[in-house]
Design an enzyme around this catalytic site. Sequence first.
Site, PDB file in Angstrom:
ATOM      1  CD  GLU A   1      31.015  40.052  36.071  1.00  8.59           C
ATOM      2  OE1 GLU A   1      31.720  40.716  35.290  1.00  8.59           O
ATOM      3  OE2 GLU A   1      31.481  39.399  37.020  1.00  8.59           O
TER       4      GLU A   1
ATOM      5  NE  ARG B   1      31.509  36.670  43.380  1.00 10.92           N
ATOM      6  CZ  ARG B   1      32.255  37.751  43.500  1.00 10.92           C
ATOM      7  NH1 ARG B   1      32.277  38.412  44.627  1.00 10.92           N
ATOM      8  NH2 ARG B   1      32.993  38.151  42.495  1.00 10.92           N
TER       9      ARG B   1
ATOM     10  CE  LYS C   1      37.153  38.906  37.433  1.00  9.98           C
ATOM     11  NZ  LYS C   1      35.785  38.701  37.865  1.00  9.98           N
TER      12      LYS C   1
END
Length: 216
Positions: free
Chosen positions: A42, A46, A130
Amino acid sequence: MFELMNEQLTAIGVIPVIVINNASDALPLGKALSAAGMKCAEVTFRTDAAEETIRILSENYPDLIVGAGTVFTTEQVDTAVNAGARFIDSPIIDTELIDYCISKNIPVYPGVATPSEAAAAVKRGLKILKFFPAEQNGGLAAINAMSAVFKDLRFFPMGGIDKYIMRDYLASPLVAAVGGSWMVKASLIDAGKFDKIEKLAREAVYSASDVRGKLS
Ligand code: 3PG
């Protein structure tokens, strides 16, 4: 919903969460993860290098299921998917984002920490959410408590997980897969320590199959 990706990520069991500053590190990073037997990665939105990293990993390591993390907007969904991302991970519940992914049949795993947040995603048919930030929000005990009211819901705990705690999570049938940055820390990537990343990733892959193997 998203049965195939749910099954694949559950079978893999561990998801490295990548924060990468330079896309030029993507190739050696992918090489290290692949050599370690990692089947998924993943890449978080950011940093500015996320899009290019997703593209490089997807194009060069077809055996790696590449997803995008820290996704907050539908524009980021498009950018990620156009670059090759096959699933979307978000730290939040944003119903516009979820509905957008569902409408395009893009597997999406939004982040929850409370029952009310989980309800919004469950209502839309999602089967795996999640759980974020996992350790800071009560860890496995919180997942167990939440599952009492959400039958059949499973989780990707992420946040504060390390190579030891991952084993406890993976021993739970409520946990589809764990995610974390411990094996792909930005400091390791920046320092070019791909041997170390490979070693940590290999340990994680081994640990996941060890725990899951004992359960089956
Ligand atoms: C995430 O985005 O899932 C988390 O930031 C990963 O958390 P960690 O860095 O504590 O592993």
